[in-house]
Design a protein around this motif. Structure first.
Motif, PDB file in Angstrom:
ATOM      1  N   GLN A 152      18.462  -0.036  -8.905  1.00  0.00           N
ATOM      2  CA  GLN A 152      18.458   1.398  -7.852  1.00  0.00           C
ATOM      3  C   GLN A 152      19.332   1.920  -8.606  1.00  0.00           C
ATOM      4  N   ALA A 153      18.787   2.995  -8.971  1.00  0.00           N
ATOM      5  CA  ALA A 153      19.942   4.661  -9.460  1.00  0.00           C
ATOM      6  C   ALA A 153      19.548   5.771  -8.386  1.00  0.00           C
ATOM      7  N   PRO A 154      20.445   6.534  -8.317  1.00  0.00           N
ATOM      8  CA  PRO A 154      20.807   7.538  -7.416  1.00  0.00           C
ATOM      9  C   PRO A 154      19.072   8.809  -7.154  1.00  0.00           C
ATOM     10  N   TYR A 155      18.861   8.772  -5.420  1.00  0.00           N
ATOM     11  CA  TYR A 155      17.734   9.182  -5.494  1.00  0.00           C
ATOM     12  C   TYR A 155      17.978  10.617  -5.739  1.00  0.00           C
ATOM     13  N   TYR A 156      19.475  10.785  -6.029  1.00  0.00           N
ATOM     14  CA  TYR A 156      19.342  12.790  -6.650  1.00  0.00           C
ATOM     15  C   TYR A 156      19.470  13.336  -8.017  1.00  0.00           C
ATOM     16  N   ALA A 157      19.708  14.326  -8.400  1.00  0.00           N
ATOM     17  CA  ALA A 157      19.773  14.585  -9.564  1.00  0.00           C
ATOM     18  C   ALA A 157      21.587  14.144  -9.459  1.00  0.00           C
TER      19      ALA A 157
ATOM     20  N   ASP B  38      15.513  26.422  12.526  1.00  0.00           N
ATOM     21  CA  ASP B  38      15.852  27.664  12.052  1.00  0.00           C
ATOM     22  C   ASP B  38      15.857  27.484  10.337  1.00  0.00           C
ATOM     23  N   SER B  39      15.580  26.598   9.295  1.00  0.00           N
ATOM     24  CA  SER B  39      16.479  26.768   8.007  1.00  0.00           C
ATOM     25  C   SER B  39      14.992  26.622   6.896  1.00  0.00           C
ATOM     26  N   GLY B  40      15.482  26.530   6.170  1.00  0.00           N
ATOM     27  CA  GLY B  40      14.895  26.143   4.890  1.00  0.00           C
ATOM     28  C   GLY B  40      14.418  24.061   4.716  1.00  0.00           C
ATOM     29  N   ARG B  41      13.336  24.401   3.964  1.00  0.00           N
ATOM     30  CA  ARG B  41      13.553  22.552   3.477  1.00  0.00           C
ATOM     31  C   ARG B  41      14.526  21.972   1.960  1.00  0.00           C
ATOM     32  N   SER B  42      15.151  20.895   2.130  1.00  0.00           N
ATOM     33  CA  SER B  42      16.065  20.369   1.603  1.00  0.00           C
ATOM     34  C   SER B  42      15.395  20.120   0.339  1.00  0.00           C
ATOM     35  N   ASP B  43      16.397  19.691  -0.330  1.00  0.00           N
ATOM     36  CA  ASP B  43      16.463  19.206  -2.077  1.00  0.00           C
ATOM     37  C   ASP B  43      15.340  17.865  -1.665  1.00  0.00           C
ATOM     38  N   PRO B  44      13.754  17.533  -2.854  1.00  0.00           N
ATOM     39  CA  PRO B  44      13.445  16.645  -2.825  1.00  0.00           C
ATOM     40  C   PRO B  44      14.237  15.095  -2.720  1.00  0.00           C
ATOM     41  N   VAL B  45      13.694  14.319  -2.120  1.00  0.00           N
ATOM     42  CA  VAL B  45      13.793  13.150  -2.491  1.00  0.00           C
ATOM     43  C   VAL B  45      12.981  11.698  -3.344  1.00  0.00           C
ATOM     44  N   GLN B  46      13.730  10.591  -4.260  1.00  0.00           N
ATOM     45  CA  GLN B  46      12.272  10.044  -5.082  1.00  0.00           C
ATOM     46  C   GLN B  46      12.766   8.787  -4.455  1.00  0.00           C
ATOM     47  N   LEU B  47      11.779   8.279  -3.543  1.00  0.00           N
ATOM     48  CA  LEU B  47      11.646   7.218  -3.407  1.00  0.00           C
ATOM     49  C   LEU B  47      10.295   6.076  -4.046  1.00  0.00           C
ATOM     50  N   THR B  48      10.834   4.769  -4.408  1.00  0.00           N
ATOM     51  CA  THR B  48      10.268   4.332  -5.466  1.00  0.00           C
ATOM     52  C   THR B  48       9.876   3.007  -4.643  1.00  0.00           C
ATOM     53  N   ILE B  49       9.003   2.284  -4.554  1.00  0.00           N
ATOM     54  CA  ILE B  49       8.782   1.256  -4.045  1.00  0.00           C
ATOM     55  C   ILE B  49       7.918   0.481  -5.215  1.00  0.00           C
ATOM     56  N   SER B  50       8.833  -1.018  -5.408  1.00  0.00           N
ATOM     57  CA  SER B  50       7.974  -2.038  -6.239  1.00  0.00           C
ATOM     58  C   SER B  50       8.423  -3.537  -4.633  1.00  0.00           C
ATOM     59  N   ASN B  51       7.338  -4.657  -5.795  1.00  0.00           N
ATOM     60  CA  ASN B  51       7.239  -5.710  -5.315  1.00  0.00           C
ATOM     61  C   ASN B  51       8.059  -7.066  -6.373  1.00  0.00           C
TER      62      ASN B  51
ATOM     63  N   SER C  37       0.218  -1.165   0.227  1.00  0.00           N
ATOM     64  CA  SER C  37      -0.376   0.251   0.436  1.00  0.00           C
ATOM     65  C   SER C  37       0.903   1.393   0.473  1.00  0.00           C
ATOM     66  N   ASP C  38       1.929   1.094  -0.050  1.00  0.00           N
ATOM     67  CA  ASP C  38       2.977   2.256   0.242  1.00  0.00           C
ATOM     68  C   ASP C  38       3.571   2.666  -1.356  1.00  0.00           C
ATOM     69  N   THR C  39       3.574   1.812  -2.582  1.00  0.00           N
ATOM     70  CA  THR C  39       3.788   1.873  -3.209  1.00  0.00           C
ATOM     71  C   THR C  39       3.652   2.869  -4.004  1.00  0.00           C
ATOM     72  N   GLY C  40       4.434   3.804  -4.628  1.00  0.00           N
ATOM     73  CA  GLY C  40       4.029   5.200  -5.290  1.00  0.00           C
ATOM     74  C   GLY C  40       5.224   6.191  -4.741  1.00  0.00           C
ATOM     75  N   ARG C  41       5.441   7.110  -5.664  1.00  0.00           N
ATOM     76  CA  ARG C  41       6.224   8.194  -5.352  1.00  0.00           C
ATOM     77  C   ARG C  41       6.354   9.272  -4.342  1.00  0.00           C
ATOM     78  N   TYR C  42       7.112   9.443  -3.744  1.00  0.00           N
ATOM     79  CA  TYR C  42       7.042   9.937  -2.690  1.00  0.00           C
ATOM     80  C   TYR C  42       8.144  11.241  -2.626  1.00  0.00           C
ATOM     81  N   GLN C  43       7.600  12.503  -1.918  1.00  0.00           N
ATOM     82  CA  GLN C  43       8.768  13.120  -1.793  1.00  0.00           C
ATOM     83  C   GLN C  43       9.004  13.557  -0.515  1.00  0.00           C
ATOM     84  N   TYR C  44      10.158  13.363  -0.417  1.00  0.00           N
ATOM     85  CA  TYR C  44      10.798  13.878   1.361  1.00  0.00           C
ATOM     86  C   TYR C  44      11.397  14.966   2.089  1.00  0.00           C
TER      87      TYR C  44
END
Length: 558
Positions: free
Chosen positions: A69-74, A50-63, A37-44
């Motif tokens: 597996q590839a880098p989650y960053y650009a 006292d700081s701003g948000r970080s860059d997003p990380v993509q996580l893909t869940i597969s069965n 049920s957690d399968t999908g694309r997430y942005q964390y």
């Protein structure tokens, strides 16, 4: 993991799909036992207090049994790129192969990872892997789902530019700029630049994007380019070439005309050439005649501009000039003036005498003139009986004044055929001539002096005249000449008969006569009753003022 420069003891807030879902004291978040049920694309995103948000990380869940597996960053140019062919729950995978866009890119030595030390944009594409997984009872060959990887450009291909518009002018400063754009996510990357001229480096690498030439000269003309690289040289890019031609302002041009002695004849084609000894091409040459535009020529390399002039009339004579212009701020430069004279070749020569008929009495004056229909500054040469007049011998030569031949006293030898030849020339090799028709001049020998006989004379005088006439009549008849008939009754005519012997040689120009040795001329008295005073006056030098009835006339008889 949330990397931050803030000191420890701060709290971290975590986001998924832009919504907050938890806070932690640590800078890490662990997800235990992912579910289908957690399968999908997430942005964390993590955010310190006292700081701003970080860059997003993509996580893909597969069965699937096998995933890539590839880098989650650009991934950027120059970054290392690692891909891992991973089996379900860490099971061992054998016979691994990697593919990009369907093409096998497996290196010769491969394990569970595909490693690219410095990624390039050409490494972008859709990747997948294949491998064999062994379960408790069976070994199966599996294919992973595809993963799209985009290697982003770290900085754009540089462009070399020269300040200002157009090519620089000799003596002016030149600034070259090597322009590139960093990716905003990598704006803190340090870049170095090297400038080249004709593939030769102009000094060491520099961080400044500009290269200065304080005073441009002809030696600075050439092909330039620049190269941009990272400090670690992981990425290196070269700009397209920029050709720079340092221009010389044109010098005053020289105008030359292909006409000998600055003269041209009608019908000639004259080449007008204009050339600046110094000046950068292309050069526009403009030609002028008497200040009016005549035409223009553009020369794309060193050399003159030329214009062909068809000489059709005397209007083509006058002053010519040209100007050279290669677009410099100094403006066009003008040549010195050149004066071209047009010669009209002589034509239509005509000879004429200053009297009505072709006969002239010996001793009289005579003028012959020669004229032309057209021709510039003609000169005249005279022919007598097909020979130049100066070659005649034994004659008093006439004088020439301009186009006139003057005889002060015509001699018998001056008779004959006359012709004039008009001429003018551009050079000794180009002479134009126009001969006239032939004019025949006949010179007649002057008759005996006029004799006036008065009506009232003494008997002795009449007797003497009678004896003289008888002797003449006898002499003439003795020489077998034609004797006059007796006058009819009542007619009175007084005459003086002159008998002259011919010379042995007939002068040139005399009219032909019968082959007689003697000839006779008569003096006839028009008025049958003249007075003594009128007869005496006829002999006087001022006789021309007397009435015509008192003048005797000489009538030649052959």
């Amino acid at each position: 993991m949330c990397s931050t420069s803030h000191p420890p003891g701060r709290s971290f807030t975590w986001y998924r799909n832009d919504k907050s879902f938890g806070n932690t004291i640590k800078n890490s978040l662990r997800i235990e036992y992912t579910k289908m049920s957690d399968t999908g694309r997430y942005q964390y995103q993590c955010q310190a207090s006292d700081s701003g948000r970080s860059d997003p990380v993509q996580l893909t869940i597969s069965n699937d049994w096998l995933i890539l597996q590839a880098p989650y960053y650009a991934v950027f140019e120059g970054d290392p790129l690692r891909l891992r062919c991973y089996g379900w729950k860490g099971r061992k995978v054998s016979e691994i192969r990697y593919y990009r866009d369907g093409a096998d890119v497996t290196p010769s030595r491969v394990n569970s990872e595909l490693s690219i030390k410095q990624a390039r944009t050409s490494d972008s594409g859709k990747y997948h892997c294949t491998g064999s997984i062994t379960t408790t009872f069976v070994t199966t060959k599996e294919i992973s789902p595809g993963v799209s990887i985009s290697v982003q450009e770290l900085f754009s291909t540089p462009v070399l530019r020269a300040a200002g518009s157009g090519d620089p002018i000799e003596g002016s400063p030149v600034t070259l700029s090597c322009v590139t754009q960093l990716n905003p996510q990598k704006s803190d990357t340090l870049l170095q630049r090297v400038f080249y001229k004709d593939s030769r480096a102009l000094g060491r690498s520099r961080s400044s994007p500009d290269y200065h030439i304080p005073v441009a000269g002809l030696q600075d003309s050439g092909s330039y380019h620049c190269a941009v690289r990272t400090v670690t040289s992981s990425v290196w890019k070269r700009s397209p070439e920029l050709k720079i031609a340092v221009k010389l302002p044109v010098s005053p041009p020289h105008l030359t005309v292909s006409a000998a002695g600055a003269w041209a004849a009608i019908g000639d084609v004259v080449e007008i050439r204009c050339e600046s000894p110094r000046g950068s091409a292309p050069i526009l040459y403009r030609f002028h005649h008497e200040g009016a535009a005549l035409g223009n020529r553009t020369v794309s390399s060193r050399g003159p501009g030329s214009l062909a002039l068809n000489v059709t009339s005397e209007r083509d004579s006058g002053t010519y000039s040209c100007e050279a212009d290669n677009g410099m701020a100094s403006g066009p430069r003008r040549s010195a003036l050149f004066h071209l004279s047009v010669l009209v070749p002589v034509s239509g020569a005509t000879i004429a005498a200053d009297r009505m008929g072709p006969e002239v009495m010996a001793g009289e004056s005579l003028n012959l003139s020669c004229s032309v229909e057209s021709g510039t500054a003609p000169l005249f040469k005279w022919l007598h009986n097909a020979q130049e007049l100066a070659a005649a011998s034994g004659l008093g030569l006439p004088t020439t004044v301009g186009n006139t031949l003057h005889f002060g006293s015509v001699q018998l030898g001056h008779g004959g055929n006359y012709q004039c030849i008009a001429s003018n020339q551009l050079s000794p090799q180009r002479v134009f001539q126009a001969p006239s028709e032939i004019l025949t001049i006949t010179v007649i020998e002057h008759a005996s002096p006029r004799v006036v006989v008065p009506v009232t004379v003494s008997f002795l005088f009449l007797l003497l005249m009678g004896v003289t006439a008888a002797l003449v009549f006898y002499f003439k008849c003795w020489k077998k000449a034609v004797c006059p008939l007796e006058p009819e009754s009542g007619d009175v005519e007084y005459t003086v008969v002159n008998i002259k012997k011919r010379s042995a040689d007939k002068p040139k120009g005399t009219l032909p006569r019968d082959n007689e040795e003697y000839y006779v001329s008569y003096s006839v008295l028009p008025d049958p009753n003249p007075t003594w005073e009128s007869a005496a006056g006829a002999r006087a030098p001022e006789r021309k003022s007397l009435p015509d009835s008192d003048i005797y006339e000489n009538v030649p008889h052959l």
